[in-house]
Motif scaffolding. Structure first.
Motif, short mmCIF file in Angstrom:
data_model
loop_
_atom_site.label_atom_id
_atom_site.label_comp_id
_atom_site.label_asym_id
_atom_site.label_seq_id
_atom_site.Cartn_x
_atom_site.Cartn_y
_atom_site.Cartn_z
N THR A 42 12.91 108.86 57.52
CA THR A 42 14.12 107.89 57.10
C THR A 42 15.32 108.91 56.21
O THR A 42 16.31 108.33 56.04
CB THR A 42 13.79 106.77 56.16
OG1 THR A 42 13.00 107.16 54.92
CG2 THR A 42 13.05 105.84 57.08
N VAL A 45 18.92 109.04 57.59
CA VAL A 45 19.79 107.98 57.50
C VAL A 45 19.92 107.37 56.12
O VAL A 45 18.80 107.58 55.26
CB VAL A 45 19.44 106.50 58.32
CG1 VAL A 45 19.58 107.13 59.61
CG2 VAL A 45 18.25 106.17 57.80
N TRP A 196 26.61 101.52 55.96
CA TRP A 196 26.12 100.58 57.29
C TRP A 196 26.95 101.08 58.49
O TRP A 196 26.50 101.14 59.61
CB TRP A 196 26.72 99.11 56.92
CG TRP A 196 25.87 98.55 56.19
CD1 TRP A 196 26.02 98.20 54.74
CD2 TRP A 196 24.35 98.08 56.58
NE1 TRP A 196 25.02 97.44 54.27
CE2 TRP A 196 23.92 97.43 55.61
CE3 TRP A 196 23.98 97.90 57.63
CZ2 TRP A 196 22.65 96.81 55.29
CZ3 TRP A 196 22.82 97.15 57.70
CH2 TRP A 196 22.13 96.81 56.58
N LEU A 199 24.88 103.93 59.86
CA LEU A 199 23.89 103.38 60.53
C LEU A 199 24.19 103.11 61.87
O LEU A 199 23.55 103.18 62.78
CB LEU A 199 23.29 102.26 59.88
CG LEU A 199 22.06 101.57 60.39
CD1 LEU A 199 20.90 102.36 60.76
CD2 LEU A 199 21.75 100.18 59.75
N GLN A 463 15.52 103.57 61.49
CA GLN A 463 16.77 103.40 61.11
C GLN A 463 17.04 101.87 60.83
O GLN A 463 17.44 101.52 59.88
CB GLN A 463 17.79 103.94 61.79
CG GLN A 463 17.75 105.70 61.73
CD GLN A 463 18.88 106.43 62.39
OE1 GLN A 463 19.71 105.78 62.85
NE2 GLN A 463 18.94 107.50 62.37
N GLN A 467 16.40 99.63 57.61
CA GLN A 467 17.53 99.14 56.70
C GLN A 467 17.81 97.80 56.67
O GLN A 467 17.85 97.25 55.46
CB GLN A 467 18.76 99.49 57.60
CG GLN A 467 20.11 99.33 56.98
CD GLN A 467 20.36 100.21 55.86
OE1 GLN A 467 20.15 100.13 54.58
NE2 GLN A 467 20.91 101.39 56.16
#
Length: 559
Positions: A42, A45, A196, A199, A463, A467
């Motif tokens: 991870t 991200v 965001w 992402l 991701q 999240q």
């Protein structure tokens, strides 16, 4: 238990060849220094603060080792943690949206073991994705001369933006950013919006890559199966589409698309024709083959850890090298067919400049895209002072590869008797399914993509689910729903819109707007402003870069 007997205290002046950073002792045969030593994938991200990137146990041990390491001078290396107290480090993988996955085996503080040559090769191999198959088509859309110029200009522009990404962490004062990735930098400057949005655009690149992979895998599987069936049953198939009559045959599949028969062509055959019509009915490029792939790839996507497939990363290199070899051999047999007309086109040739040139810039945005993982790749470089040079050399080699393949395919395409407009979005489609060299290329690419596809799906899961749910594998149901949605998008595109050039340019211009053009330029301008060093020329240049990225995206939907 031999390692358990090693003393915790190492005398000053002892052998330091086996010690990594943070005063942690490592096996000399496996020099894997990581900071932190337990890193989940991870790290690419930006995650919520409450989502841990390391396990509780590994985090506690990391802090303990940090504490003991500070009891003595780093130069003394007096307190060394024994090997048996260290948790087994996870493998770190860096993913290219349309390429391969790389295993990073060294530390993340710039004390890596890779030489400049290895670093350059890793960047080249990561960036070389399926976009290479669409470069000749992109040159055809832009015009030969303007296509060459655009490849050079886009390479320089994306290199500069990538350089700004590499330097972005160092422009943040008073904070240790040694373990940060570029999305972390975006979060620092833009808050939750940067988190965001990074992402979102990262998911666009990943899902776009997986859709392109599905379309290409359907194409390669169809042609491979057709070749094998015809060979086994001794069937000589002649595809009745415009093409050359030489031994090295080149075809124009697009000529039959106005009135497409089954499988996109009319075939005549000689030999044992038993079951041939039944085979053609159940082995169709768009109606059946994309669905067959579900049985193989959907179960692989649901694996908790697909790290096994990263071992086949070398196939990416083999595939690109073989494509260059194929292009060279084909050009040697076909010769050069060029005619220069700046703005007018005729029956066989296209002008040197065409208004559809943004279609090439969209493809090139993704072709030169490595901005979301370049920091991790360069952190593994042994000589950090050479990062900019190595990055520049890698971009030069990537651009040279794209230029070579694109220019040679375009220039050697036999015009006449065929028009340059016949160059397909996947240039391998210009060679018949019974072409031996193209068959080998499709086999290489098919197997490579089938091994990389689960890795891309795993990163998408990490991701998105990490999240949203704080867990990369919340349940089998969550993972299955996500994977069905991704696979469904690929199947739908392979069935109704199997145009990889279009998919690549749309996804490339979309994710490139954020990661290539907007974020690197905005972050640089903001950092200069905060330091009181912002000048009008710098502001105008970087606003112009942002506008170029925006125009690149808008043009994809207008042309």
């Amino acid at each position: 238990m031999e390692e358990d007997a090693k003393p915790l205290l190492i005398p000053v002046g002892g052998d330091e060849s086996n010690y990594g950073i943070m005063n942690i002792q490592f096996n000399p045969e496996d020099f894997k220094c990581k900071r932190p030593f337990h890193v989940e994938p991870t790290n690419i991200v930006s995650m919520n603060d409450d989502v841990q990137r390391v396990t509780d146990e590994a985090s506690a041990m990391n802090k303990r080792i940090h504490y003991y390491s500070r009891l003595a001078s780093p130069a003394d290396r007096a307190l060394i943690a024994p090997d048996h107290v260290l948790p087994a480090p996870d493998e770190i993988y860096v993913y290219s949206p349309l390429g391969t996955a790389f295993k990073i085996d060294s530390c993340t503080d710039g004390y890596g073991k890779n030489s400049s040559i290895v670093t350059i090769f890793m960047i080249w191999n990561t960036m070389m994705g399926t976009s290479i198959l669409s470069i000749p088509w992109g040159i055809k859309q832009a015009g030969f001369t303007s296509g060459i110029i655009l490849i050079l200009l886009m390479g320089i522009l994306t290199l500069y933006c990538c350089y700004r990404v590499v330097k972005s962490r160092k422009m943040i004062p008073l904070i240790d950013t040694s373990n940060w990735e570029f999305p972390d930098v975006c979060k620092y400057y833009f808050g939750s919006f940067g988190q965001w949005s990074s992402l979102l655009f990262s998911m666009v690149s990943l899902v776009g890559a997986m859709v392109v992979y599905w379309v290409l895998m359907s194409n390669f599987l169809f042609n491979t199966g057709k070749f094998i069936y015809n060979f086994v049953h001794d069937i000589n198939v002649t595809e009745i589409v415009p093409g050359t009559n030489e031994t090295n045959k080149v075809i124009c599949p697009g000529a039959a698309r106005d009135n497409p028969p089954q499988n996109g062509s009319v075939t005549s055959f000689s030999g044992n024709n038993t079951g041939f019509e039944l085979f053609e009915e159940w082995w169709d490029k768009s109606r059946t083959v994309p669905f067959y792939l579900i049985a193989v790839l959907l179960p692989l996507l649901n694996l908790k850890s697909p790290s096994f497939f990263a071992k086949f990363n070398v196939l990416g290199t083999v595939s690109v090298v073989y494509l260059v070899f194929l292009v060279t051999v084909k050009a040697a047999h076909l010769g050069i067919h060029l005619e220069y007309n700046w703005f007018t086109e005729n029956e066989f040739f296209v002008p040197e400049f065409r208004i559809r040139f943004p279609q090439l810039t969209g493809v090139l945005t993704l072709a030169f895209f490595i901005h979301n993982c370049i920091i991790t790749l360069l952190q593994n470089n042994r000589n950090q002072e050479n990062n900019v040079r190595d990055l520049s050399v890698a971009y030069f080699l990537v651009g040279l590869t794209y230029l070579y393949v694109g220019v040679i395919i375009f220039a050697s395409f036999p015009s006449p008797p065929l028009s340059k407009e016949c160059i397909e979005q996947n240039f391998l489609d210009n060679f018949p399914s019974n072409d031996i060299m193209s068959f080998v290329a499709r086999i290489f690419l098919l197997f490579q993509m089938m091994t990389v596809y689960p890795l891309l799906g795993y990163l998408a899961r990490v991701q998105l689910l990490g999240q949203v749910f704080g867990n990369v594998y919340p349940s089998v149901f969550h993972v299955l729903v996500l994977n069905i949605a991704i696979v469904g998008a690929g199947v739908a595109m392979a069935r109704f819109y199997p145009n990889i050039g279009g998919i690549i340019r749309y996804s490339g211009a979309t994710c490139g707007l954020a990661f290539v053009f907007v974020y690197p330029s905005l972050i640089y301008v903001i950092s200069l402003h905060r330091a009181g060093q912002l000048t009008w020329p710098a502001l105008i240049i970087h606003i112009f870069i942002i506008l170029l990225g925006l125009a690149n995206l808008v043009a994809q939907f207008l042309l």
